[in-house]
Structures are given as structure tokens and as C-alpha cells.
Design an enzyme around this catalytic site. Structure first.
Site, mmCIF file in Angstrom:
data_model
loop_
_atom_site.group_PDB
_atom_site.id
_atom_site.type_symbol
_atom_site.label_atom_id
_atom_site.label_comp_id
_atom_site.label_asym_id
_atom_site.label_seq_id
_atom_site.Cartn_x
_atom_site.Cartn_y
_atom_site.Cartn_z
ATOM 1 N N LYS A 5 -1.117 -7.787 -4.655
ATOM 2 C CA LYS A 5 -2.025 -6.646 -4.613
ATOM 3 C C LYS A 5 -1.223 -5.350 -4.437
ATOM 4 O O LYS A 5 -0.395 -5.249 -3.525
ATOM 5 C CB LYS A 5 -3.006 -6.804 -3.444
ATOM 6 C CG LYS A 5 -3.918 -5.604 -3.220
ATOM 7 C CD LYS A 5 -4.734 -5.788 -1.940
ATOM 8 C CE LYS A 5 -5.541 -4.535 -1.624
ATOM 9 N NZ LYS A 5 -6.226 -4.645 -0.309
ATOM 10 N N HIS A 64 0.850 -1.189 0.000
ATOM 11 C CA HIS A 64 0.000 0.000 0.000
ATOM 12 C C HIS A 64 0.890 1.244 0.000
ATOM 13 O O HIS A 64 1.823 1.346 0.800
ATOM 14 C CB HIS A 64 -0.905 0.024 1.239
ATOM 15 C CG HIS A 64 -1.957 -1.043 1.223
ATOM 16 N ND1 HIS A 64 -1.671 -2.376 1.465
ATOM 17 C CD2 HIS A 64 -3.293 -0.985 0.975
ATOM 18 C CE1 HIS A 64 -2.779 -3.086 1.378
ATOM 19 N NE2 HIS A 64 -3.772 -2.268 1.079
#
Length: 239
Positions: A155, A119
Site C-alpha cells: 500500500k 505513507h
């Protein structure tokens, strides 16, 4: 397991999860352990998972990777006991690539599917940076994790500061996603914030296997609620 172009992941809070009578129209439910109290995790979680027959992604977002207020500390969660009550091969663990994963470490090679996540809240990742994160991953890939049946997923969630950055990231992400898909390794790409709504509503256009949505209140910047996501896609399809 992954056959259609993309799958919907519904991120829930403690109150939302335990209010469900049936599973909503989604493929996965993300259990954000940091948004659940230790008592609820211990006493109610697996019973509700079994009742809903839910396939879950277990996540613990650490400080710096979330804008939500945590309701539990890693040291307060006995995830081994939770795992002992699950058919673990039907569920994913989300292990961050750029942070320690103490909570899930001992279970990462026991049969859970793995999502390896990064992230970035201050801009985007370049194509080379995406590739480097994957290439330098120390975890075994899907070909030698004999206990796992779910595909390995990487991700990448970023926060573009401009339309130019949005386009740059999605183009780079699509290139990498196409390459790794040939080896049954799938990628999820998310652009957070209001600029990134396109990446959440039409993830398959950029090679993303998952899109994350919420039930009511967003659990991440720019997250779209499930009903709106489905309506937007249906409206475009029928127009």
C-alpha cells in the site's frame, strides 16, 4: 479471495465500530488500534468482530503516519491475546515498510495476510521509489509464507501537491501494479487530500485493489464516506 476489480475497506473509530448492528456494505473493516482505548480492545473487540462476522485489517498508525489523535499506546495493547481469539487467516495485518512494527512483529508469519504500507505526506513517490520499496522488503513474499492464504498487498499513500503530481503518481502506480499482479501480489494506491478523491472513488482504474473510506468523519485526508462512495459510483454507472 480477491476476485473482483477492487474491494472496499471501511476505517472505523471505536465508537463507530461498536455502534454497528450489522456490517455495512464493505469487504473489510479496518480496525485502527490507535483509535481504540486499551479497555475496549481487551474487553469488547473480538466479541464484536465475531458478531458482525467481519473480516478485518488490523492497523496501528504511528506518529507521522496519521492526522488522528491516538487513544492508545503500543505498549498498552496486548495484540497476542486478541489474535488468539481470531481465525487469523481471515484477517490482515498492516505493517509499515518504513517504520518498526513492534506490535505485530511476532505475529507477522503466523498466518495473517500482510499489507506492507508506506505513507508520504509531503508529495509523491516515483515509479522507481515504489519499485525499490517492494524489492527491498525484508518480509517473505506470498510464495513462501505457507501459513497465509490471503494475497500479499503493498500500500502506497501519498499527498500530491498538484494535478501534475497526481497524474504522475497514478500512472507510475498503475505500471507497477500491473506487473506485480501477475505474481498474485496486489497493490493499493491512494492519493490523499482533495486532489486524490478520484483515486479513492475509482481505484480499479489505476490498478488499486483496495479503496479506504470512512463511516462518518474521515480518518485520513480526503477520505470519502461509504455512502457517498457507493452513490457516486452508482450515479456514474446509471448515467
Amino acid at each position: 479471495m480477491i476476485q473482483k476489480e477492487f474491494q472496499i475497506v471501511l476505517t472505523v473509530s471505536e465508537e463507530e465500530f461498536f455502534s454497528l448492528e450489522v456490517q455495512p456494505p464493505c469487504d473489510w473493516i479496518e480496525i485502527r488500534l490507535d483509535l481504540f482505548s486499551p479497555q475496549a480492545l481487551k474487553e469488547r473487540l473480538t466479541t464484536q468482530i465475531e458478531r458482525l462476522k467481519a473480516k478485518c485489517i488490523f492497523t496501528y498508525r504511528q506518529t507521522g503516519d496519521t492526522d488522528q489523535t491516538s487513544r492508545s499506546k503500543e505498549t498498552e495493547i496486548d495484540f497476542q491475546t486478541i489474535a488468539n481469539q481470531l481465525q487469523i487467516k481471515n484477517h490482515y495485518l498492516d505493517l509499515e515498510l518504513n517504520r518498526p512494527n513492534v506490535l505485530f512483529e511476532t505475529l507477522s508469519k503466523k498466518g495473517f495476510g500482510l499489507i506492507r504500507s508506506v505513507h508520504k505526506f509531503d508529495g509523491i513517490l516515483s515509479e522507481q521509489e515504489i519499485r525499490t520499496w517492494i524489492q527491498q522488503d525484508s518480509y517473505p513474499n506470498i510464495t513462501n509464507r505457507s501459513e497465509a492464504i490471503l494475497p500479499l498487498i503493498y500500500k502506497f499513500a501519498v499527498f500530491p501537491n498538484s494535478v501534475k503530481e497526481l497524474v504522475e503518481f497514478l500512472s507510475s502506480f498503475r505500471n507497477v501494479a500491473r506487473e506485480y499482479k501477475k505474481d498474485n501480489v496486489h497493490l493499493t494506491g491512494i492519493c490523499m487530500g482533495t486532489l486524490g478523491i478520484l483515486s479513492r472513488v475509482y481505484p480499479e482504474a489505476f490498478g488499486s485493489i483496495f479503496t479506504y473510506c470512512c463511516l462518518n468523519e474521515p480518518k485520513a485526508p480526503g477520505q470519502v464516506d461509504l455512502n457517498s462512495l457507493l452513490k457516486l459510483r452508482e450515479d456514474i454507472k446509471s448515467s
